[in-house]
Write a protein that holds these residues in place. Structure first.
Motif, PDB file in Angstrom:
ATOM      1  N   ASP A  37       0.820  -1.204   0.000  1.00  0.00           N
ATOM      2  CA  ASP A  37       0.000   0.000   0.000  1.00  0.00           C
ATOM      3  C   ASP A  37       0.857   1.259   0.000  1.00  0.00           C
ATOM      4  O   ASP A  37       0.339   2.374   0.031  1.00  0.00           O
ATOM      5  CB  ASP A  37      -0.933   0.001   1.216  1.00  0.00           C
ATOM      6  N   THR A  38       2.184   1.080  -0.031  1.00  0.00           N
ATOM      7  CA  THR A  38       3.120   2.196   0.003  1.00  0.00           C
ATOM      8  C   THR A  38       4.439   1.740  -0.605  1.00  0.00           C
ATOM      9  O   THR A  38       4.608   0.539  -0.880  1.00  0.00           O
ATOM     10  CB  THR A  38       3.325   2.685   1.451  1.00  0.00           C
ATOM     11  N   ASP A  39       5.357   2.661  -0.796  1.00  0.00           N
ATOM     12  CA  ASP A  39       6.658   2.284  -1.358  1.00  0.00           C
ATOM     13  C   ASP A  39       7.515   1.656  -0.257  1.00  0.00           C
ATOM     14  O   ASP A  39       8.506   2.229   0.200  1.00  0.00           O
ATOM     15  CB  ASP A  39       7.339   3.516  -1.954  1.00  0.00           C
ATOM     16  N   ALA A  40       7.131   0.470   0.157  1.00  0.00           N
ATOM     17  CA  ALA A  40       7.746  -0.198   1.307  1.00  0.00           C
ATOM     18  C   ALA A  40       9.160  -0.671   0.974  1.00  0.00           C
ATOM     19  O   ALA A  40       9.426  -1.158  -0.127  1.00  0.00           O
ATOM     20  CB  ALA A  40       6.890  -1.390   1.734  1.00  0.00           C
ATOM     21  N   SER A  41      10.042  -0.554   1.960  1.00  0.00           N
ATOM     22  CA  SER A  41      11.421  -1.001   1.746  1.00  0.00           C
ATOM     23  C   SER A  41      11.490  -2.498   1.490  1.00  0.00           C
ATOM     24  O   SER A  41      12.386  -2.982   0.789  1.00  0.00           O
ATOM     25  CB  SER A  41      12.287  -0.628   2.953  1.00  0.00           C
ATOM     26  N   GLY A  42      10.538  -3.257   2.030  1.00  0.00           N
ATOM     27  CA  GLY A  42      10.531  -4.700   1.835  1.00  0.00           C
ATOM     28  C   GLY A  42      10.339  -5.139   0.395  1.00  0.00           C
ATOM     29  O   GLY A  42      10.673  -6.284   0.047  1.00  0.00           O
ATOM     30  N   LEU A  43       9.819  -4.244  -0.454  1.00  0.00           N
ATOM     31  CA  LEU A  43       9.671  -4.594  -1.871  1.00  0.00           C
ATOM     32  C   LEU A  43      11.023  -4.903  -2.508  1.00  0.00           C
ATOM     33  O   LEU A  43      11.089  -5.636  -3.491  1.00  0.00           O
ATOM     34  CB  LEU A  43       8.981  -3.455  -2.622  1.00  0.00           C
ATOM     35  N   ASP A  44      12.095  -4.359  -1.933  1.00  0.00           N
ATOM     36  CA  ASP A  44      13.430  -4.636  -2.471  1.00  0.00           C
ATOM     37  C   ASP A  44      13.791  -6.110  -2.361  1.00  0.00           C
ATOM     38  O   ASP A  44      14.553  -6.625  -3.192  1.00  0.00           O
ATOM     39  CB  ASP A  44      14.481  -3.780  -1.760  1.00  0.00           C
ATOM     40  N   HIS A  45      13.271  -6.800  -1.345  1.00  0.00           N
ATOM     41  CA  HIS A  45      13.518  -8.250  -1.239  1.00  0.00           C
ATOM     42  C   HIS A  45      12.942  -8.966  -2.454  1.00  0.00           C
ATOM     43  O   HIS A  45      13.575  -9.861  -3.022  1.00  0.00           O
ATOM     44  CB  HIS A  45      12.878  -8.829   0.025  1.00  0.00           C
ATOM     45  N   ALA A  46      11.734  -8.564  -2.848  1.00  0.00           N
ATOM     46  CA  ALA A  46      11.093  -9.182  -4.011  1.00  0.00           C
ATOM     47  C   ALA A  46      11.841  -8.831  -5.291  1.00  0.00           C
ATOM     48  O   ALA A  46      12.087  -9.697  -6.141  1.00  0.00           O
ATOM     49  CB  ALA A  46       9.638  -8.741  -4.098  1.00  0.00           C
ATOM     50  N   ARG A  47      12.209  -7.552  -5.417  1.00  0.00           N
ATOM     51  CA  ARG A  47      12.931  -7.137  -6.623  1.00  0.00           C
ATOM     52  C   ARG A  47      14.244  -7.911  -6.761  1.00  0.00           C
ATOM     53  O   ARG A  47      14.608  -8.341  -7.864  1.00  0.00           O
ATOM     54  CB  ARG A  47      13.198  -5.634  -6.571  1.00  0.00           C
ATOM     55  N   ALA A  48      14.949  -8.089  -5.640  1.00  0.00           N
ATOM     56  CA  ALA A  48      16.222  -8.811  -5.668  1.00  0.00           C
ATOM     57  C   ALA A  48      16.033 -10.267  -6.087  1.00  0.00           C
ATOM     58  O   ALA A  48      16.926 -10.872  -6.682  1.00  0.00           O
ATOM     59  CB  ALA A  48      16.895  -8.746  -4.300  1.00  0.00           C
ATOM     60  N   ALA A  49      14.848 -10.812  -5.771  1.00  0.00           N
ATOM     61  CA  ALA A  49      14.557 -12.204  -6.114  1.00  0.00           C
ATOM     62  C   ALA A  49      13.909 -12.340  -7.496  1.00  0.00           C
ATOM     63  O   ALA A  49      13.583 -13.445  -7.923  1.00  0.00           O
ATOM     64  CB  ALA A  49      13.643 -12.816  -5.060  1.00  0.00           C
TER      65      ALA A  49
END
Length: 200
Positions: A37-49
């Motif tokens: 729902d926001t530009d969450a820092s955790g999205l980087d885990h998904a991007r890295a994968a």
């Protein structure tokens, strides 16, 4: 193979645990998208994968229900539609999901919560447990229904509260339990060893 959509709002430590588990070719589930729902820092885990990510901000929708519809549409684009081969995991999404979204995916819609439900529902479960003088609390994985942390409990693990322990320290210890509990729960759902109440 179980297809999973993960929803987050923050750092994504539970998401990272699921991504790490899914790296094992023998793990019976794959994360096909991660939304926030926001530009969450955790999205980087998904991007890295290499996992597709999307952001659906509530402020971009006219109503909560419209936000839920947009969130559901984004998830369905990746083949997660509430059927038996799919699952939506709320892993730190800090918003109550709209009723229409819940109806579309539940019971194949699960959440982690830092308390032994039905005790201490809501957004401040760890703080509430300490304020109540609880000597024991824990973590729960449950099905999301239209209430607030009222859906059927799937798995729980308890932890003793240490004398004088801070909210931050207790919450961190609980996260150490929460991550493997979520991974085991998703695995068992994928293998058919844990039945979702109301499924089928």
């Amino acid at each position: 193979m179980l297809k999973i959509a993960v929803l987050i709002s923050g750092g994504g430590s539970n998401l990272k645990a699921l991504l790490d588990a899914a790296d094992d070719p023998d793990f019976p589930a794959r994360i096909v998208c991660v939304g926030s729902d926001t530009d969450a820092s955790g999205l980087d885990h998904a991007r890295a994968a290499g996992v597709p990510v999307f952001i659906e901000r509530p402020r971009d929708a006219a109503t909560r229900e419209e936000w839920g519809e947009r969130l559901a549409a984004a998830i369905r684009q990746h083949g997660v539609d509430g059927s038996d081969d799919s699952l939506v995991v709320s892993a730190g999404l800090m918003r109550i999901l709209p009723a229409g979204f819940v109806r579309a995916f539940s019971p194949r819609l699960i959440n982690t919560h830092p308390a032994l439900l039905p005790a201490f529902p809501g957004a401040h479960a760890v703080r509430d447990a300490l304020a109540a003088g609880a000597t024991r609390t824990g973590v729960t994985v449950h099905v999301i229904d239209e209430g607030v942390d009222t859906g059927p409990v799937l798995r729980q693990e308890a932890v003793d509260v240490r004398p004088g322990e801070s909210e931050e320290d207790l919450h961190e210890r609980m996260k150490q339990l929460e991550r493997p509990l979520l991974v085991r729960t998703v695995r068992d759902i994928a293998l058919g060893e844990l039945e979702l109440p109301g499924a089928g």
